[in-house]
Enzyme design. Sequence first.
Site, PDB file in Angstrom:
ATOM      1  N   GLU A 117      84.098   6.143  39.507  1.00 37.35           N
ATOM      2  CA  GLU A 117      82.679   6.473  39.380  1.00 37.35           C
ATOM      3  C   GLU A 117      82.488   7.945  39.037  1.00 37.35           C
ATOM      4  O   GLU A 117      81.669   8.310  38.188  1.00 37.35           O
ATOM      5  CB  GLU A 117      81.945   6.151  40.689  1.00 37.35           C
ATOM      6  CG  GLU A 117      81.841   4.655  40.959  1.00 37.35           C
ATOM      7  CD  GLU A 117      81.307   4.389  42.364  1.00 37.35           C
ATOM      8  OE1 GLU A 117      80.127   4.043  42.496  1.00 37.35           O
ATOM      9  OE2 GLU A 117      82.096   4.542  43.334  1.00 37.35           O
ATOM     10  N   LYS A 159      85.873  -3.020  52.113  1.00 34.01           N
ATOM     11  CA  LYS A 159      85.217  -2.400  50.961  1.00 34.01           C
ATOM     12  C   LYS A 159      86.112  -1.328  50.353  1.00 34.01           C
ATOM     13  O   LYS A 159      86.703  -0.534  51.062  1.00 34.01           O
ATOM     14  CB  LYS A 159      83.912  -1.755  51.434  1.00 34.01           C
ATOM     15  CG  LYS A 159      82.754  -2.020  50.511  1.00 34.01           C
ATOM     16  CD  LYS A 159      81.469  -1.398  51.014  1.00 34.01           C
ATOM     17  CE  LYS A 159      80.516  -1.193  49.850  1.00 34.01           C
ATOM     18  NZ  LYS A 159      79.575  -0.127  50.101  1.00 34.01           N
ATOM     19  N   HIS A 175      79.933  -8.463  24.832  1.00 29.96           N
ATOM     20  CA  HIS A 175      78.653  -8.567  25.543  1.00 29.96           C
ATOM     21  C   HIS A 175      78.856  -8.879  27.031  1.00 29.96           C
ATOM     22  O   HIS A 175      78.007  -9.497  27.657  1.00 29.96           O
ATOM     23  CB  HIS A 175      77.753  -9.668  24.956  1.00 29.96           C
ATOM     24  CG  HIS A 175      77.600  -9.630  23.471  1.00 29.96           C
ATOM     25  ND1 HIS A 175      76.552  -9.007  22.842  1.00 29.96           N
ATOM     26  CD2 HIS A 175      78.373 -10.123  22.480  1.00 29.96           C
ATOM     27  CE1 HIS A 175      76.670  -9.145  21.528  1.00 29.96           C
ATOM     28  NE2 HIS A 175      77.773  -9.816  21.274  1.00 29.96           N
ATOM     29  N   SER A 234      85.091   2.258  53.911  1.00 30.71           N
ATOM     30  CA  SER A 234      84.006   2.498  54.821  1.00 30.71           C
ATOM     31  C   SER A 234      84.597   2.085  56.152  1.00 30.71           C
ATOM     32  O   SER A 234      85.167   1.003  56.274  1.00 30.71           O
ATOM     33  CB  SER A 234      82.843   1.596  54.398  1.00 30.71           C
ATOM     34  OG  SER A 234      81.986   1.334  55.463  1.00 30.71           O
TER      35      SER A 234
END
Lengths: 456, 456, 456, 456
Positions: A290, A283, A156, A277
């Site tokens: 993804e 970052k 969970h 970036s």
Amino acid sequence: MKKLWSGRFKENTEKTVEKFTESLSFDVRLWEYDIEGSIAHVKMLGKQKIIPRKDVKAIIKGLEEIRMEIESGEFDFLESLEDVHMNIEHALIEKIGPVGGKLHTARSRNDQVALDSRLFLRAETNEILGLIKDFQSVIVSAAEKNLDVVMPGYTHLQRAQPVLLSHYLLSYYEMLERDSGRFEDCLKRVNVLPLGSAALAGTTLPVDREYVARLLKFPAISENSIDTVSDRDFFIEFIAASSTLMVHLSRFSEEMIIWNSEEFGFTELPDAFTTGSSIMPQKKNPDVLELTRGKTGRVFGNLMSILTVMKGLPLAYNRDMQEDKEPLFDTVDTVKSCLGVLLRMVPEIHFNSEKMKSATEDGFLTATDIAEYLVKKGMPFREAHSVTGGLVKYCIDNKKTLLELKLVELKKYSKLIGADIYKYISVNASVSGKKSIGGTSEKMVLARIKKIKSKK
Amino acid sequence: MKKLWSGRFKENTEKTVEKFTESLSFDVRLWEYDIEGSIAHVKMLGKQKIIPRKDVKAIIKGLEEIRMEIESGEFDFLESLEDVHMNIEHALIEKIGPVGGKLHTARSRNDQVALDSRLFLRAETNEILGLIKDFQSVIVSAAEKNLDVVMPGYTHLQRAQPVLLSHYLLSYYEMLERDSGRFEDCLKRVNVLPLGSAALAGTTLPVDREYVARLLKFPAISENSIDTVSDRDFFIEFIAASSTLMVHLSRFSEEMIIWNSEEFGFTELPDAFTTGSSIMPQKKNPDVLELTRGKTGRVFGNLMSILTVMKGLPLAYNRDMQEDKEPLFDTVDTVKSCLGVLLRMVPEIHFNSEKMKSATEDGFLTATDIAEYLVKKGMPFREAHSVTGGLVKYCIDNKKTLLELKLVELKKYSKLIGADIYKYISVNASVSGKKSIGGTSEKMVLARIKKIKSKK
Amino acid sequence: MKKLWSGRFKENTEKTVEKFTESLSFDVRLWEYDIEGSIAHVKMLGKQKIIPRKDVKAIIKGLEEIRMEIESGEFDFLESLEDVHMNIEHALIEKIGPVGGKLHTARSRNDQVALDSRLFLRAETNEILGLIKDFQSVIVSAAEKNLDVVMPGYTHLQRAQPVLLSHYLLSYYEMLERDSGRFEDCLKRVNVLPLGSAALAGTTLPVDREYVARLLKFPAISENSIDTVSDRDFFIEFIAASSTLMVHLSRFSEEMIIWNSEEFGFTELPDAFTTGSSIMPQKKNPDVLELTRGKTGRVFGNLMSILTVMKGLPLAYNRDMQEDKEPLFDTVDTVKSCLGVLLRMVPEIHFNSEKMKSATEDGFLTATDIAEYLVKKGMPFREAHSVTGGLVKYCIDNKKTLLELKLVELKKYSKLIGADIYKYISVNASVSGKKSIGGTSEKMVLARIKKIKSKK
Amino acid sequence: MKKLWSGRFKENTEKTVEKFTESLSFDVRLWEYDIEGSIAHVKMLGKQKIIPRKDVKAIIKGLEEIRMEIESGEFDFLESLEDVHMNIEHALIEKIGPVGGKLHTARSRNDQVALDSRLFLRAETNEILGLIKDFQSVIVSAAEKNLDVVMPGYTHLQRAQPVLLSHYLLSYYEMLERDSGRFEDCLKRVNVLPLGSAALAGTTLPVDREYVARLLKFPAISENSIDTVSDRDFFIEFIAASSTLMVHLSRFSEEMIIWNSEEFGFTELPDAFTTGSSIMPQKKNPDVLELTRGKTGRVFGNLMSILTVMKGLPLAYNRDMQEDKEPLFDTVDTVKSCLGVLLRMVPEIHFNSEKMKSATEDGFLTATDIAEYLVKKGMPFREAHSVTGGLVKYCIDNKKTLLELKLVELKKYSKLIGADIYKYISVNASVSGKKSIGGTSEKMVLARIKKIKSKK
């Protein structure tokens, strides 16, 4: 006559229909299998004296030349010839004259398309099996390299019990192992010769299907000509197996994306596989992960697509079935590119063992071990379970960890607790105690790695 | 405090959540596997001295009593106890006291659910395999019974070549044979013991998983505890195999519906399997076939459902996975009911052999045979193909059938044509000439039937 | 004769077929709409003098009695009567004699089923619209309550820019607003009277469809009888709208699950909506959220199911279409229960503003604001973007935050930087500066809340 | 260092990742919308004095040049620049120097991609709406042309009642009308300006979103910056609307394929839209219809794909969303090409009115009219229904049609039958009697056509 549809289109009808029905733009990809299949077929025609030996030679020579022209990029594919098969046969006749027209003897486009598709899918499946094996090796290496890293196992998305990172990683080995199994099983049903079924009824010419099967290394021959030209089961099965593989890759991606968040901080992803970036150089967007997670959607879509195409089609061949190839090709490409990029990425992932370790240290991840300790002392599990719950609650109320409790405090909860309990409730003890088969102890993980390596 | 959602609901929150999260309403179906698994587990606990023998006896006795109560309908399942597993354990403790609390030793609901699901799916898959075999028998019988019936084989729903009805029917035998293969392959991956993986990490208690595997007849044991409680591949694989089976049943249904139209008139469906209309008693609506075709949708939907549930889930167990069972159960029920009703229906279908025969007689269905005749005389296939086209066009223009042409007319199209051509262009000759493996001649169809029967 | 399928079934054929084809088990749910529609229909029959007024009275009285019997649970539904419609008509005739047989005048089950489905879906859609509005209210309340909470906005699950929690929450308001729009648009196409289309061709009796439409509050009447009995677009459209809604709920759930992890720690979920573990009382499993995320799968599955059923069906009614109701009903139930439980849960979620705030403070979330500062000073954006990148890199190398940099350090990167920069690069300044429409500043968020509230 | 994956790949890692993550190969299609959006954006930047007027002019001039270069095919798109947006901005800077870097002021790729997608989808949806309207015109023309053609209406692919071919054709008009409605409703939600949302939080620069909206003709502006960059609802809604449209086209195709069979023989398809077989010139394979039916699968697949991509994604932008465009583009292309080819084909279809008429003449298609006749005479419908059933049975037993029965024979079944019955039971009378709204009588069909035409 003025057309009713008010001149929205500039092309004339014929061109529209031609474009609507052509398949060359995608089936061109099958060219090498088309030639391979044709050569085997024509050899058989010669052996069976259906056509003379010298014609066989001429045809093979012509096909080999076409192969070279295509390989070197010199070949002109014409959309007006509809598909890859007609393009090659047409070029053959151009090249060697009417004798080229003997190639299609005792054959129809229906069994020819089936043959090319099976040759293609056999080759691609074998390549995918190789990529899965490579990815498994990468995982095993990562597991070996990180054998001392302890992390929280989650249920969970809540910390549940401490486990070895290696054990976690190897769980993906097992998933991929099942994926391999499914692709191999699928291959059994791909690897069946369709040629010789002709349009749908078989042929009156004395073909030798077994000979063609041997030439093309098919261990089996299709048993019913109508079924053979109607069958796209192997497309569905392959895409279904691919969908399950993508489920696994999407789960891995999801988890790595979460681990890559500043909040988890469990991993550092290799620069080459993230996009930064320029404005926020700290970052690291996990784009590759993804995209892999996202690409799962296209494979599921391909599965739904091919299922819909085939649903309720009367036998035998229907033109709807031309819509089978794009979802197949797209699935092959997607699976290969995802595996290919992940297997390059995983060895470069840095796991922050400190961060993982410390995440195991609060959260009472060894509570279950106390319960099992009490069971070993004879307490029924449900009671042990409840006693442990009380202990953890006491810790929370008093802001202590389990290890910080003194024996007197512990004994208040059960007289069965002795000083030996401290051996059981450290994170390390918890992990190393899980010696059941498939458990997370170093012992069992090492045993599994050894077994995996011995299989190769 | 007045609730924001304006009292649209009457139930209080707790009840809503309870209802939202309960699984008893569907997982109750697993009860017998839950008991079977628990008995094997507790035997192992005894053998390993994790709990005393006498407790083992008491627990087994209690479980057997519960089994009888459930069978006889006396058992009260309580939704408040969430699921079937808690209901049974709770009843056990009620029945035999705290010793019942020892049953759950070295086990978690995570591996217990996986066990019950695997036992269930193994049993159901075997039943489905039996139904497929029965349906195949029915098809082979129908093929044997209709060996002399000739019909048009279709492509694009256009008459293409004459084939035997038996050959057509047997094409479904082959599809079902592949379905069996897929279910059997799936079974290999179902048939793996998950128990002993506990919550996700394994257990510190000295369990003997191999012993449990033997008791429950599992040939293999899962190798990684995290993977074991996260894995629902076998659900996906089963539903994907079922989807392909439903593709086959939908194709058969579509065809029988078309054949049942007044326009085709190829079949008469048995009264018991159609609905009439009291107002139009001549009407025979093929409801069973339409529903089978329609139910394909629900199986595809179930596949999409389970794939979506599993996509991108982090390891290990997540509550999303509770959504796995309904699509599985619905698929099992759908597949079994469709197979069950079709295998009863097919033997009762009457095929109108006259209508089928006469449909082969116009339409130039033996044109391909002329082309192959010319090939045998030495003409390249492409040329033969074109000559035949000319002949058929001549027939159309002069309203003749191929058989009505005189030799002089034929010879105008090619000097290679001799009097022997008439042997080749009758419907019967066309069929009996297709002696390639998998072809539609009586010889090959009988050979196939013989081979099929010898396998049993 | 011994059955071929070797007695695997105990039921006889008739029973099997009856069970296979019945729909009562699910369409019973339509009973109240069936009665409502019948009453309107029979009133029209009376008004048009198709049947006498006294028969109308008797029929309505009978139907009202049946309504009460069903409501009180006294009514016996018989599966042998196939569906809910036949059950009610049969009971009516039992109750009032042959005159009950006049009810079905100028009507067919085809248009009757369409009517009941439309009445049902209209009612349920309105209920769902109400639930969405309630959920939106809950969200707006939470947004108002948390106006001072700043958190990191994420892209790629990487901290990107500081935003208001309220702004984040309101993004779900907007999604739900679009969902409402879709359900309302769907309703336009649901809200069309099908009755009067009869079996497929219309009727020769002088029905008054406009009158029925008025009685049943349908603003429109279907225009083509064949289309009317073939149309299930509104099922598809409703389930598609529901799928998009579930996408939104799944995204919310995913995020709350991640926020609920110990690592993020952004939320504390209310006890009543989580399941704990008695052994690890600190654990709060977000079951309700996980189930909502999982249930997305069943709605997608239902969509695929209904699309597959309808694909390629010839007009008009086919029995396949009986497979339409279960996916619809399941979607209605799923959407309502998910909305119902979430709208109760959200007001009880506690957001840890401290944790959120501190997460905005490292990570250079205001880097973009520096770039915009430079733009305001006249630097082209791409250059500003690059200068800021350099600054952040400097901070990282020197372990400083942006706010800790001295003016001299800043000026090294651009002479355009002045002392006023400090006003722009705090988290609060960053947020309050986003005054573009739809931006995250308190001003804009408050404006949006005000506008939303004024709409009601 | 030897790579673990044994050199299966020749490309180096960077290249692999670049290829895996690039989107240029498909998003290049958005170029004109990218330029259009950029011009509007930069105009606003100028108007708001965010950048000087002269820079605006330079940028617009540069963009216009790029537009011309792309149109003329001179522009070099570079895959290494990832996507269409970076290609254009990069070219702009190359062309006009650093000032080009001002274009991206107050904008992020996140809102820019959303803008381009919306502009694209708006344009394409409008084109599709035009094609639907054209197809509807074609249908209305065919309906007008065939007003005197009677055919059997089918349910369950069984002849049910006589209807006008025009009525049948117009049922597709109605389906397409609903499709239009859905696309128009979708357009409302497409037609919202996203620009100004920047990365996810809005911008601190004084943008004027309303001005940009006016320039780009957006009637609305998005209200929440986080939602705006996360939202792909409009993709889903468009593909769902397209799926329903494809359901309709697949139903039409299925029916035309069945009608085109030799057995039905209801239609002759235009040569240009079928493929023949040179060997069987009488054969007309309805390829265009089969492909349309098959392409339904790819649109359903695209829907499943985009739903899967979006399910459970945390806010705001994630790279998964790059997988949104290919299913959208493929859907647009498929819908347009299917509509385009069908609207050209339908006017060329020849309907065999003789064959259709004669199919209405046996099969007791007017049985329902007898029942309605009896109802008019006062008999309860259920009884009338049963009497008619008896009559039809008598006809079947005595091999008569309904019209052949003598009055004495008819009267045996009910004394209510009078000589006037013969007016009701001819096929023509049956059709012309269906005067209920939406019924199949010429009167109602003409009324509908008139109403349709008046709407334009």
